[in-house]
Design a protein around this motif. Structure first.
Motif, PDB file in Angstrom:
ATOM      1  N   ASN A 201       0.675  -1.148   0.038  1.00  0.00           N
ATOM      2  CA  ASN A 201       0.041  -0.073  -0.200  1.00  0.00           C
ATOM      3  C   ASN A 201       0.772   1.255   0.021  1.00  0.00           C
ATOM      4  O   ASN A 201       0.522   2.297  -0.788  1.00  0.00           O
ATOM      5  CB  ASN A 201      -0.950  -0.047   1.074  1.00  0.00           C
ATOM      6  CG  ASN A 201      -1.966  -1.149   1.262  1.00  0.00           C
ATOM      7  OD1 ASN A 201      -2.382  -1.572   0.138  1.00  0.00           O
ATOM      8  ND2 ASN A 201      -2.398  -1.443   2.249  1.00  0.00           N
ATOM      9  N   LEU A 202       1.992   1.104   0.715  1.00  0.00           N
ATOM     10  CA  LEU A 202       2.817   2.411   0.725  1.00  0.00           C
ATOM     11  C   LEU A 202       3.518   2.662  -0.718  1.00  0.00           C
ATOM     12  O   LEU A 202       3.558   3.689  -0.929  1.00  0.00           O
ATOM     13  CB  LEU A 202       4.085   2.193   1.861  1.00  0.00           C
ATOM     14  CG  LEU A 202       5.035   3.235   1.885  1.00  0.00           C
ATOM     15  CD1 LEU A 202       4.565   4.570   2.270  1.00  0.00           C
ATOM     16  CD2 LEU A 202       6.088   2.550   2.908  1.00  0.00           C
ATOM     17  N   TYR A 203       3.909   1.461  -1.342  1.00  0.00           N
ATOM     18  CA  TYR A 203       4.557   1.713  -2.662  1.00  0.00           C
ATOM     19  C   TYR A 203       3.509   2.240  -3.765  1.00  0.00           C
ATOM     20  O   TYR A 203       3.861   3.305  -4.303  1.00  0.00           O
ATOM     21  CB  TYR A 203       4.775   0.364  -3.151  1.00  0.00           C
ATOM     22  CG  TYR A 203       4.984   0.371  -4.629  1.00  0.00           C
ATOM     23  CD1 TYR A 203       6.049   1.014  -5.251  1.00  0.00           C
ATOM     24  CD2 TYR A 203       4.255  -0.241  -5.686  1.00  0.00           C
ATOM     25  CE1 TYR A 203       6.479   1.118  -6.429  1.00  0.00           C
ATOM     26  CE2 TYR A 203       4.433  -0.216  -6.984  1.00  0.00           C
ATOM     27  CZ  TYR A 203       5.606   0.462  -7.523  1.00  0.00           C
ATOM     28  OH  TYR A 203       5.863   0.770  -8.788  1.00  0.00           O
ATOM     29  N   VAL A 204       2.196   1.923  -3.512  1.00  0.00           N
ATOM     30  CA  VAL A 204       1.069   2.586  -4.593  1.00  0.00           C
ATOM     31  C   VAL A 204       1.029   3.920  -3.959  1.00  0.00           C
ATOM     32  O   VAL A 204       0.660   4.733  -4.901  1.00  0.00           O
ATOM     33  CB  VAL A 204      -0.258   1.762  -4.206  1.00  0.00           C
ATOM     34  CG1 VAL A 204      -1.207   2.565  -4.870  1.00  0.00           C
ATOM     35  CG2 VAL A 204      -0.218   0.362  -4.781  1.00  0.00           C
ATOM     36  N   THR A 205       1.061   4.414  -2.781  1.00  0.00           N
ATOM     37  CA  THR A 205       1.023   5.918  -2.441  1.00  0.00           C
ATOM     38  C   THR A 205       2.147   6.481  -3.077  1.00  0.00           C
ATOM     39  O   THR A 205       2.030   7.843  -3.456  1.00  0.00           O
ATOM     40  CB  THR A 205       0.967   6.072  -0.805  1.00  0.00           C
ATOM     41  OG1 THR A 205      -0.322   5.163  -0.295  1.00  0.00           O
ATOM     42  CG2 THR A 205       0.875   7.467  -0.528  1.00  0.00           C
ATOM     43  N   VAL A 206       3.302   6.129  -2.862  1.00  0.00           N
ATOM     44  CA  VAL A 206       4.619   6.764  -3.386  1.00  0.00           C
ATOM     45  C   VAL A 206       4.350   6.600  -5.067  1.00  0.00           C
ATOM     46  O   VAL A 206       4.742   7.635  -5.687  1.00  0.00           O
ATOM     47  CB  VAL A 206       5.730   5.851  -3.065  1.00  0.00           C
ATOM     48  CG1 VAL A 206       6.892   6.368  -3.691  1.00  0.00           C
ATOM     49  CG2 VAL A 206       6.201   6.031  -1.466  1.00  0.00           C
ATOM     50  N   GLN A 207       3.937   5.744  -5.432  1.00  0.00           N
ATOM     51  CA  GLN A 207       4.058   5.615  -7.076  1.00  0.00           C
ATOM     52  C   GLN A 207       2.955   6.948  -7.513  1.00  0.00           C
ATOM     53  O   GLN A 207       3.173   7.462  -8.437  1.00  0.00           O
ATOM     54  CB  GLN A 207       3.403   4.401  -7.514  1.00  0.00           C
ATOM     55  CG  GLN A 207       3.133   4.139  -8.983  1.00  0.00           C
ATOM     56  CD  GLN A 207       2.603   2.814  -9.232  1.00  0.00           C
ATOM     57  OE1 GLN A 207       1.697   2.310  -8.603  1.00  0.00           O
ATOM     58  NE2 GLN A 207       2.949   2.183 -10.301  1.00  0.00           N
ATOM     59  N   ASN A 208       1.878   6.618  -6.888  1.00  0.00           N
ATOM     60  CA  ASN A 208       0.770   7.974  -7.237  1.00  0.00           C
ATOM     61  C   ASN A 208       1.255   9.239  -7.067  1.00  0.00           C
ATOM     62  O   ASN A 208       0.875  10.127  -7.762  1.00  0.00           O
ATOM     63  CB  ASN A 208      -0.564   7.524  -6.570  1.00  0.00           C
ATOM     64  CG  ASN A 208      -1.195   6.398  -6.957  1.00  0.00           C
ATOM     65  OD1 ASN A 208      -0.911   5.863  -7.918  1.00  0.00           O
ATOM     66  ND2 ASN A 208      -2.235   5.939  -5.937  1.00  0.00           N
ATOM     67  N   TYR A 209       1.944   9.501  -5.962  1.00  0.00           N
ATOM     68  CA  TYR A 209       2.387  10.763  -5.612  1.00  0.00           C
ATOM     69  C   TYR A 209       3.525  11.126  -6.749  1.00  0.00           C
ATOM     70  O   TYR A 209       3.375  12.277  -7.350  1.00  0.00           O
ATOM     71  CB  TYR A 209       3.068  10.792  -4.419  1.00  0.00           C
ATOM     72  CG  TYR A 209       3.428  12.264  -4.024  1.00  0.00           C
ATOM     73  CD1 TYR A 209       2.525  13.056  -3.431  1.00  0.00           C
ATOM     74  CD2 TYR A 209       4.802  12.401  -4.052  1.00  0.00           C
ATOM     75  CE1 TYR A 209       3.175  14.365  -3.120  1.00  0.00           C
ATOM     76  CE2 TYR A 209       5.313  13.690  -3.692  1.00  0.00           C
ATOM     77  CZ  TYR A 209       4.445  14.817  -3.160  1.00  0.00           C
ATOM     78  OH  TYR A 209       4.919  16.110  -2.672  1.00  0.00           O
ATOM     79  N   ILE A 210       4.292  10.085  -7.062  1.00  0.00           N
ATOM     80  CA  ILE A 210       5.381  10.685  -8.214  1.00  0.00           C
ATOM     81  C   ILE A 210       4.692  10.973  -9.571  1.00  0.00           C
ATOM     82  O   ILE A 210       4.958  12.052 -10.171  1.00  0.00           O
ATOM     83  CB  ILE A 210       6.435   9.413  -8.326  1.00  0.00           C
ATOM     84  CG1 ILE A 210       7.137   9.297  -7.041  1.00  0.00           C
ATOM     85  CG2 ILE A 210       7.431   9.569  -9.428  1.00  0.00           C
ATOM     86  CD1 ILE A 210       8.094   7.788  -6.891  1.00  0.00           C
ATOM     87  N   VAL A 239      11.495  -2.136  -3.795  1.00  0.00           N
ATOM     88  CA  VAL A 239      10.799  -2.659  -2.887  1.00  0.00           C
ATOM     89  C   VAL A 239      11.484  -3.884  -2.150  1.00  0.00           C
ATOM     90  O   VAL A 239      11.700  -4.608  -2.700  1.00  0.00           O
ATOM     91  CB  VAL A 239       9.319  -3.098  -3.458  1.00  0.00           C
ATOM     92  CG1 VAL A 239       8.453  -3.625  -2.328  1.00  0.00           C
ATOM     93  CG2 VAL A 239       8.647  -1.817  -4.008  1.00  0.00           C
ATOM     94  N   TYR A 240      11.175  -3.822  -0.747  1.00  0.00           N
ATOM     95  CA  TYR A 240      11.808  -4.673   0.247  1.00  0.00           C
ATOM     96  C   TYR A 240      10.715  -5.378   1.108  1.00  0.00           C
ATOM     97  O   TYR A 240       9.488  -4.748   0.931  1.00  0.00           O
ATOM     98  CB  TYR A 240      12.768  -4.748   1.180  1.00  0.00           C
ATOM     99  CG  TYR A 240      14.176  -4.303   0.184  1.00  0.00           C
ATOM    100  CD1 TYR A 240      14.900  -5.383  -0.456  1.00  0.00           C
ATOM    101  CD2 TYR A 240      14.525  -2.837   0.045  1.00  0.00           C
ATOM    102  CE1 TYR A 240      16.073  -5.048  -1.075  1.00  0.00           C
ATOM    103  CE2 TYR A 240      15.872  -2.602  -0.709  1.00  0.00           C
ATOM    104  CZ  TYR A 240      16.181  -3.487  -1.067  1.00  0.00           C
ATOM    105  OH  TYR A 240      17.574  -3.511  -1.980  1.00  0.00           O
TER     106      TYR A 240
END
Length: 300
Positions: A201-210, A239-240
């Motif tokens: 979920n954190l990765y998706v948040t980061v991806q959308n922000y970028i 991602v780890y």
């Protein structure tokens, strides 16, 4: 299609008139001599001969992916289909490219070629609306770059499209000298699948922000990481299982470093490009350090 206007403001404000280069070879030589500066690409060879043609310029980018550069010399020249033909040829003749990289850059570099996101860069004084539409329909990593030359010492390069394409995943390890250690390392998709649900979920948040930073951003999912670029990388994500790690194209001397959070990795090996590493383990870390994403985007 956008139109770039450039003004001189030394004394009176005067608009500079764009023009074509006098000789197309002049443009090719300029690009080849400065590929790293313009596109983050290491130049390998000019006029690279293949069975049924000759690639204008060929190189390897900062993600170790092959790059073909073609120059559109007339409005009627179908440089996009030509570049697509060369790209398909290259994918069918990986050993030829590996040998070229080994001859120019050495065996270690040739063993790290990433075939997941090869690219064609088409450079021209102008493109038609049909060119842009055709590229969007192809869903291949083809970039259209429009140039404008002003006076004798100014040139502008404008990226007209930001292709969002899936990586080529059918045969990462077809080139024989990829070692067993590399084969055993998880690729990005597997690392993401194995991560904790909060990290996904954190990765998706980061991806959308970028991606919300601008419509000129290309997201390239490579074997081990995702690279976000305008013309060159400005940020890479790994991602780890319990963290999302950012590598940003920021001078570490310009930010406050925090051990195990914000680190200088200029002298440390890592996946992706960028000298500043940022660890994100939860949404609070993201909120705390997302200004660095803004900084990397703005500076590149």
């Amino acid at each position: 299609m956008t139109d770039l206007r450039l003004f001189s403001i030394k004394k009176d404000v005067v608009e500079l008139t764009p023009k074509k280069v006098s000789l197309e070879k002049e443009l090719q030589t300029l690009i080849e001599n400065n590929l790293q500066t313009f596109f983050g690409v290491t130049f390998l060879k000019s006029e690279y001969a293949i069975t049924n043609g000759r690639m204008d310029s060929i190189g390897i980018d900062e993600n170790n992916c092959p790059v073909i550069i073609e120059y559109k010399r007339s409005i009627n020249e179908n440089v996009i289909n030509q570049g697509l033909f060369y790209l398909d040829w290259l994918l069918d003749h990986k050993a030829n490219f590996q040998l070229l990289v080994e001859e120019v850059l050495g065996k270690e570099k040739s063993g790290n070629i990433d075939w997941s996101m090869p690219c064609v860069i088409c450079i021209a004084n102008d493109f038609t609306k049909f060119d842009e539409h055709a590229v969007n329909q192809m869903q291949r990593n083809i970039k259209l770059v429009k140039y404008r030359k002003f006076d004798e010492d100014l040139i502008a390069l404008e990226l007209l499209n930001a292709p969002q394409v899936k990586p080529i995943t059918d045969d990462y390890n077809s080139v024989s000298n990829i070692n067993k250690k590399q084969k055993s390392i998880k690729d990005f998709s597997q690392s993401l699948a194995d991560a904790d649900e909060t990290i996904k979920n954190l990765y998706v948040t980061v991806q959308n922000y970028i991606m919300a930073q601008g419509d000129n951003i290309t997201e390239n999912q490579l074997k081990r990481y995702v690279a976000y670029k305008k013309i060159k990388n400005f940020l890479c994500v790994v991602v780890y299982q319990s963290s999302v790690v950012l590598y940003l194209n920021i001078n570490p001397d310009d930010v406050k470093l925090i051990p195990n959070c914000v680190e200088d990795v200029r002298n440390k090996g890592h996946w992706g490009t960028g000298d500043l590493r940022v660890f994100l383990k939860n949404i609070d870390d993201f909120e705390k350090y997302k200004y660095l994403i803004d900084k990397s985007y703005e500076e590149n």
